[in-house]
Design a protein around this motif. Structure first.
Motif, PDB file in Angstrom:
ATOM      1  N   LEU A  58       0.830  -1.198   0.000  1.00  0.00           N
ATOM      2  CA  LEU A  58       0.000   0.000   0.000  1.00  0.00           C
ATOM      3  C   LEU A  58       0.868   1.253   0.000  1.00  0.00           C
ATOM      4  O   LEU A  58       0.579   2.219  -0.716  1.00  0.00           O
ATOM      5  CB  LEU A  58      -0.946   0.004   1.206  1.00  0.00           C
ATOM      6  CG  LEU A  58      -1.872   1.210   1.308  1.00  0.00           C
ATOM      7  CD1 LEU A  58      -2.806   1.300   0.090  1.00  0.00           C
ATOM      8  CD2 LEU A  58      -2.670   1.154   2.604  1.00  0.00           C
ATOM      9  N   LEU A  59       1.947   1.239   0.761  1.00  0.00           N
ATOM     10  CA  LEU A  59       2.840   2.386   0.808  1.00  0.00           C
ATOM     11  C   LEU A  59       3.461   2.646  -0.566  1.00  0.00           C
ATOM     12  O   LEU A  59       3.567   3.798  -0.996  1.00  0.00           O
ATOM     13  CB  LEU A  59       3.924   2.167   1.867  1.00  0.00           C
ATOM     14  CG  LEU A  59       4.817   3.350   2.175  1.00  0.00           C
ATOM     15  CD1 LEU A  59       3.995   4.540   2.677  1.00  0.00           C
ATOM     16  CD2 LEU A  59       5.867   2.953   3.211  1.00  0.00           C
ATOM     17  N   GLU A  60       3.812   1.583  -1.260  1.00  0.00           N
ATOM     18  CA  GLU A  60       4.358   1.719  -2.612  1.00  0.00           C
ATOM     19  C   GLU A  60       3.311   2.332  -3.550  1.00  0.00           C
ATOM     20  O   GLU A  60       3.606   3.237  -4.325  1.00  0.00           O
ATOM     21  CB  GLU A  60       4.808   0.351  -3.126  1.00  0.00           C
ATOM     22  CG  GLU A  60       5.494   0.386  -4.474  1.00  0.00           C
ATOM     23  CD  GLU A  60       5.986  -0.982  -4.895  1.00  0.00           C
ATOM     24  OE1 GLU A  60       5.802  -1.327  -6.083  1.00  0.00           O
ATOM     25  OE2 GLU A  60       6.556  -1.715  -4.060  1.00  0.00           O
ATOM     26  N   GLN A  61       2.091   1.839  -3.455  1.00  0.00           N
ATOM     27  CA  GLN A  61       1.025   2.384  -4.294  1.00  0.00           C
ATOM     28  C   GLN A  61       0.725   3.835  -3.928  1.00  0.00           C
ATOM     29  O   GLN A  61       0.483   4.674  -4.805  1.00  0.00           O
ATOM     30  CB  GLN A  61      -0.235   1.535  -4.173  1.00  0.00           C
ATOM     31  CG  GLN A  61      -1.323   1.965  -5.139  1.00  0.00           C
ATOM     32  CD  GLN A  61      -2.492   1.014  -5.162  1.00  0.00           C
ATOM     33  OE1 GLN A  61      -2.797   0.358  -4.159  1.00  0.00           O
ATOM     34  NE2 GLN A  61      -3.150   0.923  -6.298  1.00  0.00           N
ATOM     35  N   LEU A  62       0.747   4.150  -2.647  1.00  0.00           N
ATOM     36  CA  LEU A  62       0.538   5.521  -2.211  1.00  0.00           C
ATOM     37  C   LEU A  62       1.572   6.445  -2.842  1.00  0.00           C
ATOM     38  O   LEU A  62       1.231   7.505  -3.371  1.00  0.00           O
ATOM     39  CB  LEU A  62       0.602   5.611  -0.678  1.00  0.00           C
ATOM     40  CG  LEU A  62       0.623   7.024  -0.096  1.00  0.00           C
ATOM     41  CD1 LEU A  62      -0.644   7.793  -0.440  1.00  0.00           C
ATOM     42  CD2 LEU A  62       0.835   6.961   1.416  1.00  0.00           C
ATOM     43  N   ALA A  63       2.826   6.033  -2.828  1.00  0.00           N
ATOM     44  CA  ALA A  63       3.884   6.854  -3.425  1.00  0.00           C
ATOM     45  C   ALA A  63       3.626   7.065  -4.916  1.00  0.00           C
ATOM     46  O   ALA A  63       3.769   8.186  -5.424  1.00  0.00           O
ATOM     47  CB  ALA A  63       5.246   6.207  -3.191  1.00  0.00           C
ATOM     48  N   GLU A  64       3.213   6.009  -5.609  1.00  0.00           N
ATOM     49  CA  GLU A  64       2.909   6.128  -7.041  1.00  0.00           C
ATOM     50  C   GLU A  64       1.761   7.113  -7.279  1.00  0.00           C
ATOM     51  O   GLU A  64       1.812   7.935  -8.198  1.00  0.00           O
ATOM     52  CB  GLU A  64       2.546   4.757  -7.624  1.00  0.00           C
ATOM     53  CG  GLU A  64       3.704   3.784  -7.687  1.00  0.00           C
ATOM     54  CD  GLU A  64       3.262   2.358  -7.984  1.00  0.00           C
ATOM     55  OE1 GLU A  64       2.048   2.108  -8.214  1.00  0.00           O
ATOM     56  OE2 GLU A  64       4.139   1.467  -7.974  1.00  0.00           O
ATOM     57  N   GLU A  65       0.730   7.035  -6.450  1.00  0.00           N
ATOM     58  CA  GLU A  65      -0.425   7.916  -6.604  1.00  0.00           C
ATOM     59  C   GLU A  65      -0.098   9.363  -6.230  1.00  0.00           C
ATOM     60  O   GLU A  65      -0.638  10.301  -6.828  1.00  0.00           O
ATOM     61  CB  GLU A  65      -1.623   7.396  -5.805  1.00  0.00           C
ATOM     62  CG  GLU A  65      -2.224   6.134  -6.370  1.00  0.00           C
ATOM     63  CD  GLU A  65      -2.812   6.310  -7.766  1.00  0.00           C
ATOM     64  OE1 GLU A  65      -3.288   7.410  -8.092  1.00  0.00           O
ATOM     65  OE2 GLU A  65      -2.793   5.330  -8.534  1.00  0.00           O
TER      66      GLU A  65
END
Length: 185
Positions: free
Chosen positions: A55-62
């Motif tokens: 989720l943290l990785e996806q948050l950074a992408e978003e």
């Protein structure tokens, strides 16, 4: 419990939209939400993350995507993550990581992350206090906001400090039964 024949699993984005339409906009819990919602400037992301790290990785992408997007196209993003951080205390702890991601990407003062969760609880409030519903969403959700959009909205609102107080009064009048009925079909 598995769905009966012909039933389908709930659609997290559809349920989140219903929550926005009936509670956030319908009860005017956020007087700034309607404008971006009706202009279709809200990006809805259904996360398939099953770990806080994913989720943290996806948050950074978003965060990067929102930073680089034209605000006329995407003014704000909701990351709905039904399969991770379903425990509110774990979710609440994760918010420090979300803030650290904003800082690591050098986006403080540009973007911020707001938080919504089905079991949201304000510190110091009774567990059954209706005020928790101001931040209760159908699924755990990270809300990415542009700081300049927030500043413009607050500047246009006569007295933004009364929003929280007004929301609590609205929910007090509505009560738990009224909240439940708000989502009946």
């Amino acid at each position: 419990m598995s769905p009966a024949a012909g039933d389908t699993a709930p659609d997290p984005i559809a349920l989140t939209r219903r929550w926005i339409e009936r509670a956030v906009i319908g009860l005017n819990l956020c007087p700034f939400a309607k404008a971006v919602y009706v202009k279709e400037q809200v990006r809805f992301v259904l996360s398939d993350a099953t770990t806080p790290e994913a989720l943290l990785e996806q948050l950074a992408e978003e965060l990067v995507l929102l930073r680089d997007a034209d605000p006329v196209q995407i003014d704000t993003t909701l990351i709905i993550h039904p399969d991770v951080l379903t425990d509110f205390l774990d979710y609440n702890d994760f918010l420090d990581n979300a803030d650290a991601a904003v800082e690591a990407l050098d986006l403080q003062g540009i973007l911020q992350v707001a938080s919504f969760h089905p079991d949201y609880r304000f510190a110091g409030a009774a567990p059954d206090d209706i005020s928790h519903h101001t931040n209760r969403s159908p699924y755990p959700t990270l809300h990415l906001l542009r700081e300049d959009s927030v500043e413009r909205a607050v500047a246009a609102f006569p007295d933004p400090d009364v929003i929280v107080e007004r929301n609590v009064q609205t929910l007090d009048r509505l009560g738990h039964e009224g909240w439940r009925k708000l989502f009946e079909d």
